[in-house]
Design a protein around this motif. Sequence first.
Motif, PDB file in Angstrom:
ATOM      1  N   UNK A 143       0.700  -1.276   0.050  1.00  0.00           N
ATOM      2  CA  UNK A 143       0.013   0.089   0.018  1.00  0.00           C
ATOM      3  C   UNK A 143       0.747   1.266   0.016  1.00  0.00           C
ATOM      4  N   UNK A 144       1.932   1.373   0.565  1.00  0.00           N
ATOM      5  CA  UNK A 144       2.809   2.515   0.528  1.00  0.00           C
ATOM      6  C   UNK A 144       3.375   3.056  -0.516  1.00  0.00           C
ATOM      7  N   UNK A 145       3.748   1.745  -1.094  1.00  0.00           N
ATOM      8  CA  UNK A 145       4.327   1.858  -2.362  1.00  0.00           C
ATOM      9  C   UNK A 145       3.305   2.592  -3.453  1.00  0.00           C
ATOM     10  N   UNK A 146       2.116   1.908  -3.607  1.00  0.00           N
ATOM     11  CA  UNK A 146       1.098   2.442  -4.298  1.00  0.00           C
ATOM     12  C   UNK A 146       0.825   3.792  -4.229  1.00  0.00           C
ATOM     13  N   UNK A 147       0.503   4.207  -2.870  1.00  0.00           N
ATOM     14  CA  UNK A 147       0.186   5.280  -2.220  1.00  0.00           C
ATOM     15  C   UNK A 147       1.384   6.643  -2.856  1.00  0.00           C
ATOM     16  N   UNK A 148       2.558   6.117  -2.649  1.00  0.00           N
ATOM     17  CA  UNK A 148       3.520   7.090  -3.314  1.00  0.00           C
ATOM     18  C   UNK A 148       3.532   7.342  -4.747  1.00  0.00           C
ATOM     19  N   UNK A 149       3.622   5.848  -5.334  1.00  0.00           N
ATOM     20  CA  UNK A 149       3.401   6.236  -6.767  1.00  0.00           C
ATOM     21  C   UNK A 149       2.033   7.376  -7.438  1.00  0.00           C
ATOM     22  N   UNK A 150       0.822   7.010  -6.881  1.00  0.00           N
ATOM     23  CA  UNK A 150      -0.326   7.836  -6.938  1.00  0.00           C
ATOM     24  C   UNK A 150      -0.129   9.114  -6.482  1.00  0.00           C
ATOM     25  N   UNK A 151       0.575   9.610  -5.204  1.00  0.00           N
ATOM     26  CA  UNK A 151       0.704  10.722  -4.790  1.00  0.00           C
ATOM     27  C   UNK A 151       1.912  11.515  -5.953  1.00  0.00           C
ATOM     28  N   UNK A 152       2.735  10.793  -6.354  1.00  0.00           N
ATOM     29  CA  UNK A 152       3.424  11.454  -7.506  1.00  0.00           C
ATOM     30  C   UNK A 152       2.634  11.977  -8.327  1.00  0.00           C
ATOM     31  N   UNK A 153       1.824  11.201  -8.973  1.00  0.00           N
ATOM     32  CA  UNK A 153       0.977  11.356 -10.116  1.00  0.00           C
ATOM     33  C   UNK A 153       0.143  12.511  -9.864  1.00  0.00           C
ATOM     34  N   UNK A 154      -0.274  12.436  -8.740  1.00  0.00           N
ATOM     35  CA  UNK A 154      -1.409  13.474  -8.475  1.00  0.00           C
ATOM     36  C   UNK A 154      -0.641  14.763  -8.230  1.00  0.00           C
ATOM     37  N   UNK A 155       0.201  14.959  -7.572  1.00  0.00           N
ATOM     38  CA  UNK A 155       0.958  16.190  -7.557  1.00  0.00           C
ATOM     39  C   UNK A 155       1.291  16.651  -8.895  1.00  0.00           C
ATOM     40  N   UNK A 156       1.901  15.957  -9.785  1.00  0.00           N
ATOM     41  CA  UNK A 156       2.133  16.581 -10.994  1.00  0.00           C
ATOM     42  C   UNK A 156       0.808  16.761 -11.897  1.00  0.00           C
TER      43      UNK A 156
END
Length: 173
Positions: free
Chosen positions: A98-111
């Motif tokens: 979960x932590x990895x998937x959230x990190x990837x999603x957060x990066x996409x969302x921030x961009x």
Amino acid sequence: MAVYSARLTRDLFITGLRNAHALENQALSLMDRQLDRVVSYPEVADHLRMHRAETEGQIARLEEILETLKESHSSLKDTAMSMMGNLAALGHTFAEDEILKNSFANFAFENFEVASYRSLLTVADVGAFSFAVPLLQKSLGEEEAMAAWVLENVPTITLKYLTLKSADETAGR
């Protein structure tokens, strides 16, 4: 440089501001769900809490711009995007990593947010909404900083995940 009608640029600017407002509400929902669950990664929690406070400031700045234009945000868009944020965060809760998937999603969302603010700044320039530029630039800078932090920390979070998983500890969240 092309000349665009004042009506067209105003309409696009207001739509973009309302969309950004709803997007920031979605961001709050995403961060709140992640903060509810992030246990083994206090550095992530700390940064999410900091960015959550920034996001509240971004919402206030967007509302200030809309009020100056004698407009308001869209409660319907805000509610819909907030619900989407909750559902998106919920989708990762079942993942072992979960932590990895959230990190990837957060990066996409921030961009996505970075692109949104850059578009708003472009319309502000073309439409002569110069009063909004400093407010939008502040929000853009915060989003760029968060995107950079997430990207820079993916290796650290990944290695911590591996370390915790190797020790049979709670690693995913």
